[in-house]
Design a protein around this motif. Structure first.
Motif, mmCIF file in Angstrom:
data_model
loop_
_atom_site.group_PDB
_atom_site.id
_atom_site.type_symbol
_atom_site.label_atom_id
_atom_site.label_comp_id
_atom_site.label_asym_id
_atom_site.label_seq_id
_atom_site.Cartn_x
_atom_site.Cartn_y
_atom_site.Cartn_z
ATOM 1 N N ARG A 128 0.859 -1.191 0.000
ATOM 2 C CA ARG A 128 0.000 0.000 0.000
ATOM 3 C C ARG A 128 0.895 1.242 0.000
ATOM 4 N NH1 ARG A 128 -5.168 -2.173 1.230
ATOM 5 N NH2 ARG A 128 -5.989 -1.881 -0.827
ATOM 6 N N SER A 129 1.665 1.435 -1.094
ATOM 7 C CA SER A 129 2.563 2.592 -1.148
ATOM 8 C C SER A 129 2.165 3.471 -2.323
ATOM 9 C CB SER A 129 4.002 2.108 -1.337
ATOM 10 O OG SER A 129 4.109 1.434 -2.580
ATOM 11 N N GLN A 133 0.543 2.438 -6.196
ATOM 12 C CA GLN A 133 -0.883 2.778 -6.265
ATOM 13 C C GLN A 133 -1.538 2.392 -7.596
ATOM 14 O OE1 GLN A 133 -1.238 6.679 -4.724
ATOM 15 N NE2 GLN A 133 -3.162 6.251 -3.720
ATOM 16 N N ASP A 136 -2.537 -1.259 -7.789
ATOM 17 C CA ASP A 136 -3.301 -1.757 -6.637
ATOM 18 C C ASP A 136 -4.673 -2.306 -7.059
ATOM 19 O OD1 ASP A 136 -4.570 -2.216 -4.259
ATOM 20 O OD2 ASP A 136 -4.130 -0.250 -3.388
ATOM 21 N N SER A 139 -7.586 -2.437 -4.425
ATOM 22 C CA SER A 139 -8.338 -1.184 -4.273
ATOM 23 C C SER A 139 -9.312 -1.006 -5.436
ATOM 24 C CB SER A 139 -7.391 0.015 -4.212
ATOM 25 O OG SER A 139 -6.744 0.035 -2.969
ATOM 26 N N VAL A 179 -19.899 -0.682 7.696
ATOM 27 C CA VAL A 179 -18.961 -1.211 8.694
ATOM 28 C C VAL A 179 -17.636 -1.513 7.984
ATOM 29 C CG1 VAL A 179 -18.564 -2.977 10.430
ATOM 30 C CG2 VAL A 179 -20.900 -2.221 9.924
ATOM 31 N N ALA A 181 -14.494 1.291 6.962
ATOM 32 C CA ALA A 181 -14.432 2.438 6.047
ATOM 33 C C ALA A 181 -13.093 2.448 5.325
ATOM 34 C CB ALA A 181 -14.672 3.734 6.815
ATOM 35 N N ALA A 184 -13.534 -0.061 -0.047
ATOM 36 C CA ALA A 184 -14.915 -0.439 -0.403
ATOM 37 C C ALA A 184 -15.918 0.369 0.407
ATOM 38 C CB ALA A 184 -15.119 -1.939 -0.164
ATOM 39 N N ASP A 203 -15.573 2.038 12.006
ATOM 40 C CA ASP A 203 -14.287 1.392 11.718
ATOM 41 C C ASP A 203 -13.467 1.407 12.994
ATOM 42 O OD1 ASP A 203 -11.526 0.846 10.643
ATOM 43 O OD2 ASP A 203 -12.578 0.981 8.734
ATOM 44 N N VAL A 204 -12.523 0.472 13.100
ATOM 45 C CA VAL A 204 -11.656 0.481 14.281
ATOM 46 C C VAL A 204 -10.502 1.453 14.117
ATOM 47 C CG1 VAL A 204 -12.148 -1.798 15.182
ATOM 48 C CG2 VAL A 204 -10.495 -1.555 13.326
ATOM 49 N N GLY A 234 -1.001 0.413 7.012
ATOM 50 C CA GLY A 234 -2.331 1.019 6.973
ATOM 51 C C GLY A 234 -3.439 -0.007 7.146
ATOM 52 N N TYR A 235 -3.077 -1.277 7.371
ATOM 53 C CA TYR A 235 -4.082 -2.310 7.584
ATOM 54 C C TYR A 235 -4.491 -2.361 9.057
ATOM 55 C CZ TYR A 235 -3.238 -4.405 3.009
ATOM 56 O OH TYR A 235 -3.148 -4.625 1.673
ATOM 57 N N THR A 264 -17.724 -4.440 5.386
ATOM 58 C CA THR A 264 -16.545 -4.598 4.517
ATOM 59 C C THR A 264 -15.293 -4.888 5.347
ATOM 60 O OG1 THR A 264 -15.748 -2.305 4.612
ATOM 61 C CG2 THR A 264 -17.540 -2.739 3.073
ATOM 62 N N ARG A 266 -12.169 -6.348 7.162
ATOM 63 C CA ARG A 266 -11.213 -7.437 6.941
ATOM 64 C C ARG A 266 -9.947 -7.188 7.732
ATOM 65 N NH1 ARG A 266 -11.641 -9.961 1.846
ATOM 66 N NH2 ARG A 266 -13.574 -9.337 0.865
ATOM 67 N N VAL A 267 -9.263 -8.275 8.070
ATOM 68 C CA VAL A 267 -7.919 -8.192 8.626
ATOM 69 C C VAL A 267 -7.088 -9.151 7.770
ATOM 70 C CG1 VAL A 267 -6.472 -8.530 10.660
ATOM 71 C CG2 VAL A 267 -8.818 -7.736 10.944
ATOM 72 N N LEU A 275 -18.830 -9.476 13.284
ATOM 73 C CA LEU A 275 -19.241 -8.209 13.880
ATOM 74 C C LEU A 275 -20.741 -8.099 14.079
ATOM 75 C CD1 LEU A 275 -16.868 -5.938 11.770
ATOM 76 C CD2 LEU A 275 -16.503 -6.775 14.087
HETATM 77 P P1 NAD Z 1 -9.314 -3.975 4.124
HETATM 78 O O1 NAD Z 1 -10.138 -4.451 2.964
HETATM 79 O O2 NAD Z 1 -8.234 -4.845 4.634
HETATM 80 O O3 NAD Z 1 -10.301 -3.606 5.351
HETATM 81 C C1 NAD Z 1 -11.478 -2.856 5.155
HETATM 82 C C2 NAD Z 1 -11.740 -2.028 6.390
HETATM 83 O O4 NAD Z 1 -12.160 -2.850 7.467
HETATM 84 C C3 NAD Z 1 -10.525 -1.253 6.883
HETATM 85 O O5 NAD Z 1 -10.845 0.121 6.912
HETATM 86 C C4 NAD Z 1 -10.298 -1.815 8.284
HETATM 87 O O6 NAD Z 1 -9.826 -0.855 9.201
HETATM 88 C C5 NAD Z 1 -11.687 -2.271 8.662
HETATM 89 N N1 NAD Z 1 -11.738 -3.237 9.773
HETATM 90 C C6 NAD Z 1 -10.920 -4.277 10.027
HETATM 91 N N2 NAD Z 1 -11.307 -4.910 11.180
HETATM 92 C C7 NAD Z 1 -12.389 -4.259 11.628
HETATM 93 C C8 NAD Z 1 -13.245 -4.428 12.750
HETATM 94 N N3 NAD Z 1 -13.045 -5.403 13.646
HETATM 95 N N4 NAD Z 1 -14.280 -3.571 12.905
HETATM 96 C C9 NAD Z 1 -14.478 -2.572 12.006
HETATM 97 N N5 NAD Z 1 -13.714 -2.357 10.931
HETATM 98 C C10 NAD Z 1 -12.682 -3.188 10.741
HETATM 99 O O7 NAD Z 1 -8.634 -2.584 3.806
HETATM 100 P P2 NAD Z 1 -8.624 -1.688 2.498
HETATM 101 O O8 NAD Z 1 -9.913 -1.038 2.327
HETATM 102 O O9 NAD Z 1 -8.121 -2.472 1.319
HETATM 103 O O10 NAD Z 1 -7.502 -0.632 2.876
HETATM 104 C C11 NAD Z 1 -7.310 -0.183 4.182
HETATM 105 C C12 NAD Z 1 -6.567 1.134 4.165
HETATM 106 O O11 NAD Z 1 -5.281 1.005 3.548
HETATM 107 C C13 NAD Z 1 -7.229 2.227 3.360
HETATM 108 O O12 NAD Z 1 -8.301 2.842 3.964
HETATM 109 C C14 NAD Z 1 -6.060 3.168 3.162
HETATM 110 O O13 NAD Z 1 -5.874 3.967 4.289
HETATM 111 C C15 NAD Z 1 -4.920 2.224 2.975
HETATM 112 N N6 NAD Z 1 -4.642 2.094 1.539
HETATM 113 C C16 NAD Z 1 -3.530 2.741 1.090
HETATM 114 C C17 NAD Z 1 -3.230 2.643 -0.267
HETATM 115 C C18 NAD Z 1 -2.010 3.329 -0.806
HETATM 116 O O14 NAD Z 1 -1.408 4.105 -0.111
HETATM 117 N N7 NAD Z 1 -1.618 3.039 -2.023
HETATM 118 C C19 NAD Z 1 -4.018 1.911 -1.127
HETATM 119 C C20 NAD Z 1 -5.155 1.279 -0.600
HETATM 120 C C21 NAD Z 1 -5.432 1.371 0.743
#
Ligand code: NAD
Length: 390
Positions: A128-129, A133, A136, A139, A179, A181, A184, A203-204, A234-235, A264, A266-267, A275
């Motif tokens: 995620r850099s 981008q 990606d 995303s 749920v 943010a 997606a 979001d957490v 950022g995860y 949405t 995920r970890v 949830l």
């Molecule tokens: P993801 O699909 O892994 O997770 C989706 C969301 O679920 C995340 O916002 C996460 O915080 C949230 N989540 C996880 N566990 C949770 C819980 N128990 N309760 C509530 N929410 C929970 O993540 P994603 O959407 O692919 O990306 C996450 C973040 O990474 C982005 O928001 C952004 O900040 C960063 N990102 C950076 C780049 C980049 O710099 N190129 C690209 C994509 C994403």
């Protein structure tokens, strides 16, 4: 180097990894491109369009896979039932594979790729850099899925999204809770706001509060510090039991009041956090809708059936597993841009150039020279082998 574009064989998979526009770009970089006949049909790209872009058309998967130095696709290799062969076995020894390999969920396939000395890169492991981008794909697909999840909910909900003031009285706007943010979730917020719904987001990661508010939604998440909530990439990090309890209470209270809940969360590398338990579904209004975008990882809602739509306690629960594939034109266009940028990034002078200093290369490479390079996948593969021996 001959680049092969394989036809996807997964169920309801209408996307194609490379569009005719990207073929032109790959050709301009000096590579030959072969496309399996019909590969683009689901996304309305006919064989002729690929030929006009400079690709040759190959009939059937066996010739495409065995005749390519690098195969580009979306889904991980699958068993081709009509052919009676697994796609991983169709690849030429020592060839390259680039796809959404999801290695932790496809250990056996990864082992086959290693055994066949395939160099495999997983698009879903892109760092995620800022540099990465434009490659990606995760995303890109999350953007499409977040948008489509809202349309799916609007289609199913027995209510109107926007507030309407009519001669027949005022209709209150629908209330959505998003749920998670991330990519997606933010796209879902933007789409739901455009349709006039009142939107809350949970979001957490506290870092998302500002983004949520800038899209016109209200943030209802727990108040954690950035270090507690997310890692350097950022995860999200898994929560402590105390953090979980507090956040859960808040989430359940908001979910019970919502007409639509889109989840949405995920970890990476772990099953989706649970949830929305049955007790919360029971508290939702009859006719409410849940769209669980984490269904492919087991689901955020206890009652989600991956790949199905079910009605439980008068609540419709969608568990789509490949929602981006239902928007094949734009999903293919975006994926194609991502994978083409990646291909051109990792090749030099007509061959794959493995730069051990480049985190885009090392972050995405799963197998090379007969070994599994991705540490978590390797330890899971070794664990599986030990368990089998024991
Ligand atoms: P993801 O699909 O892994 O997770 C989706 C969301 O679920 C995340 O916002 C996460 O915080 C949230 N989540 C996880 N566990 C949770 C819980 N128990 N309760 C509530 N929410 C929970 O993540 P994603 O959407 O692919 O990306 C996450 C973040 O990474 C982005 O928001 C952004 O900040 C960063 N990102 C950076 C780049 C980049 O710099 N190129 C690209 C994509 C994403």
């Amino acid at each position: 180097m001959k680049i092969g574009v394989a036809k996807e064989i997964g169920p309801n998979e209408r996307r194609v990894a490379v569009t005719p526009d990207s073929v032109k770009q790959i050709k301009a970089a000096g590579y030959e491109v072969s496309v399996e006949s019909g590969a683009g049909a689901g996304a309305y790209h006919e064989d002729r369009a690929y030929q006009e872009a400079g690709a040759s058309i190959v009939t059937g998967p066996a010739d495409l896979w065995s005749g390519s130095d690098a195969v580009l696709k979306i889904q991980p290799p699958l068993l081709n039932a009509p052919l009676g062969k697994h796609e991983a076995d169709l690849l030429r020894e020592g060839a390259t594979l680039i796809c959404m390999l999801r290695p932790l969920s496809n250990i056996d396939t990864v082992k086959t790729l290693a055994k066949r000395r395939v160099t495999s890169f997983s698009m879903d492991m892109m760092p995620r850099s800022t540099r990465a981008q434009r490659m990606d794909a995760l995303s890109s697909m999350s953007t499409v899925a977040g948008y489509k999840a809202v349309l799916l909910a609007a289609e199913t909900l027995p209510r109107i999204f926007p507030m309407l003031v009519t001669a027949a009285g005022t209709i209150a706007p629908s209330r959505l809770l998003i749920v998670g943010a991330g990519v997606a979730g933010l796209q879902a917020i933007a789409t739901a706001r455009r349709l006039g719904a009142v939107v809350e987001a949970y979001d957490v990661r506290p870092a998302v509060k500002e983004e949520v508010e800038s899209l016109g939604a209200t943030f209802v998440g727990p108040q954690l510090s950035a270090a507690e909530a997310q890692d350097a990439q950022g995860y999200a990090r898994p929560l402590t039991p105390e953090q979980q309890k507090k956040g859960m209470e808040m989430l359940h209270e908001r979910a019970a009041l919502a007409d639509v809940v889109i989840t949405t969360a995920r970890v990476p590398g772990l099953p989706a956090p649970r949830l929305i338990p049955t007790s919360v579904v029971q508290r939702m209004k009859p006719g409410s809708v849940i769209v669980d975008l984490a269904a492919d990882m087991g689901g955020n809602c206890e009652l989600t059936q991956p790949g199905q739509t079910v009605v439980r306690h008068d609540v419709t629960i969608h568990g789509p597993v490949r929602l981006a594939a239902t928007v094949p034109v734009h999903a293919s266009q975006m994926y194609s841009k991502n994978i083409t940028a990646f291909l051109l990034h990792i090749t030099k002078d007509g061959a794959i150039h493995f730069d051990p200093q480049d985190e885009i290369v090392t972050g995405t490479c799963v197998t090379r020279d007969g070994a599994i390079l991705h540490a978590a996948t390797r330890s899971r593969a070794e664990g599986a082998a030990t368990a089998a021996a024991g």
